[in-house]
Design a protein around this motif. Structure first.
Motif, PDB file in Angstrom:
ATOM      1  N   VAL A  66      -4.840   4.762  11.637  1.00  0.00           N
ATOM      2  CA  VAL A  66      -5.560   5.282  10.471  1.00  0.00           C
ATOM      3  C   VAL A  66      -5.097   4.567   9.199  1.00  0.00           C
ATOM      4  O   VAL A  66      -5.916   4.067   8.420  1.00  0.00           O
ATOM      5  CB  VAL A  66      -5.369   6.817  10.327  1.00  0.00           C
ATOM      6  N   GLY A  67      -3.797   4.508   8.982  1.00  0.00           N
ATOM      7  CA  GLY A  67      -3.262   3.853   7.797  1.00  0.00           C
ATOM      8  C   GLY A  67      -3.628   2.378   7.745  1.00  0.00           C
ATOM      9  O   GLY A  67      -4.029   1.866   6.694  1.00  0.00           O
ATOM     10  N   SER A  68      -3.516   1.685   8.873  1.00  0.00           N
ATOM     11  CA  SER A  68      -3.862   0.262   8.922  1.00  0.00           C
ATOM     12  C   SER A  68      -5.325   0.030   8.553  1.00  0.00           C
ATOM     13  O   SER A  68      -5.644  -0.889   7.796  1.00  0.00           O
ATOM     14  CB  SER A  68      -3.606  -0.307  10.321  1.00  0.00           C
ATOM     15  N   GLY A  69      -6.186   0.866   9.077  1.00  0.00           N
ATOM     16  CA  GLY A  69      -7.611   0.738   8.756  1.00  0.00           C
ATOM     17  C   GLY A  69      -7.876   0.955   7.279  1.00  0.00           C
ATOM     18  O   GLY A  69      -8.681   0.240   6.665  1.00  0.00           O
ATOM     19  N   LEU A  70      -7.207   1.930   6.704  1.00  0.00           N
ATOM     20  CA  LEU A  70      -7.376   2.203   5.272  1.00  0.00           C
ATOM     21  C   LEU A  70      -6.847   1.053   4.423  1.00  0.00           C
ATOM     22  O   LEU A  70      -7.480   0.668   3.432  1.00  0.00           O
ATOM     23  CB  LEU A  70      -6.674   3.514   4.897  1.00  0.00           C
ATOM     24  N   VAL A  71      -5.691   0.498   4.788  1.00  0.00           N
ATOM     25  CA  VAL A  71      -5.133  -0.623   4.032  1.00  0.00           C
ATOM     26  C   VAL A  71      -6.085  -1.811   4.100  1.00  0.00           C
ATOM     27  O   VAL A  71      -6.399  -2.431   3.079  1.00  0.00           O
ATOM     28  CB  VAL A  71      -3.721  -0.997   4.540  1.00  0.00           C
ATOM     29  N   ARG A  72      -6.575  -2.140   5.288  1.00  0.00           N
ATOM     30  CA  ARG A  72      -7.500  -3.271   5.427  1.00  0.00           C
ATOM     31  C   ARG A  72      -8.772  -3.053   4.602  1.00  0.00           C
ATOM     32  O   ARG A  72      -9.265  -3.972   3.945  1.00  0.00           O
ATOM     33  CB  ARG A  72      -7.848  -3.495   6.896  1.00  0.00           C
ATOM     34  N   ALA A  73      -9.302  -1.849   4.638  1.00  0.00           N
ATOM     35  CA  ALA A  73     -10.521  -1.551   3.881  1.00  0.00           C
ATOM     36  C   ALA A  73     -10.270  -1.648   2.377  1.00  0.00           C
ATOM     37  O   ALA A  73     -11.107  -2.181   1.631  1.00  0.00           O
ATOM     38  CB  ALA A  73     -11.046  -0.159   4.247  1.00  0.00           C
ATOM     39  N   ALA A  74      -9.128  -1.154   1.911  1.00  0.00           N
ATOM     40  CA  ALA A  74      -8.804  -1.220   0.486  1.00  0.00           C
ATOM     41  C   ALA A  74      -8.643  -2.673   0.041  1.00  0.00           C
ATOM     42  O   ALA A  74      -9.147  -3.066  -1.024  1.00  0.00           O
ATOM     43  CB  ALA A  74      -7.536  -0.421   0.186  1.00  0.00           C
ATOM     44  N   LEU A  75      -7.953  -3.481   0.845  1.00  0.00           N
ATOM     45  CA  LEU A  75      -7.782  -4.894   0.501  1.00  0.00           C
ATOM     46  C   LEU A  75      -9.124  -5.618   0.488  1.00  0.00           C
ATOM     47  O   LEU A  75      -9.370  -6.465  -0.388  1.00  0.00           O
ATOM     48  CB  LEU A  75      -6.797  -5.563   1.457  1.00  0.00           C
ATOM     49  N   ALA A  76     -10.004  -5.290   1.415  1.00  0.00           N
ATOM     50  CA  ALA A  76     -11.338  -5.901   1.429  1.00  0.00           C
ATOM     51  C   ALA A  76     -12.114  -5.531   0.163  1.00  0.00           C
ATOM     52  O   ALA A  76     -12.808  -6.374  -0.418  1.00  0.00           O
ATOM     53  CB  ALA A  76     -12.105  -5.469   2.681  1.00  0.00           C
TER      54      ALA A  76
END
Length: 176
Positions: free
Chosen positions: A91-101
């Motif tokens: 969950v956290g990894s997905g959120l970090v990737r989405a925020a960086l995108a």
């Protein structure tokens, strides 16, 4: 499903963030108050939630930072919050990737994060000797430049990060 927060999510994000950091080491236990203060100060540049089967299980906040007193397109990632029962499931990894995108899409120069070096290295963050957050062990403060040059100087987060809990929520105050 990762999506932008809606006004109806605010209370849930507050509770989720408090729960996510309740037993975490190296925390001030003010992360939920920081997110609220960023929102109130209109400094919550990106606020994403991960919703699974109608339940919000994660949240990430992104806010502007200054480098040596100048706002130059750099942002701070965090807090990143995941409900305890959903931690370790991506969950956290997905959120970090989405925020960086989202930051890249908005033309940001780069992003900084204060957190576990091994965790954030997988997203491209690394400690930069020329970019510092005072009072923090250098390895735990990391940066990621996008298409711009790496910034150099002293980083400052928004005043929302200086928020302190009311006495009724402050465990140290209750111990007298």
């Amino acid at each position: 499903m990762i999506r932008f927060e809606s006004p109806a999510d605010v209370e849930t994000i507050h509770a989720l963030t408090a729960a996510a950091f309740q037993r975490a080491p190296h925390t001030s236990h003010t992360e939920h108050l920081i997110v609220d203060a960023l929102r109130a100060r209109e400094q919550l540049t990106i606020s994403l939630v991960d919703e699974r089967e109608g339940v919000i299980v994660g949240h990430v906040a992104v806010s502007p930072v200054s480098v040596s007193g100048v706002s130059n397109g750099w942002f701070g990632l965090g807090p990143v919050s995941v409900l305890p029962g959903h931690q370790g499931r991506g969950v956290g990894s997905g959120l970090v990737r989405a925020a960086l995108a989202q930051l890249r899409a908005q033309g940001a120069a780069g992003c900084v994060v204060l957190g576990e070096p091994a965790y954030y290295a997988r997203f491209g963050f690394r400690a930069e000797p020329g970019l510092v957050l005072q009072g923090v062990p250098p390895g735990y403060f990391q940066a990621l430049a996008f298409d711009a040059a790496m910034a150099h100087g002293v980083v400052a987060y928004d005043a929302a990060f200086d928020v302190r809990p009311p006495e009724s929520e402050n465990p140290e105050a209750l111990q007298g």
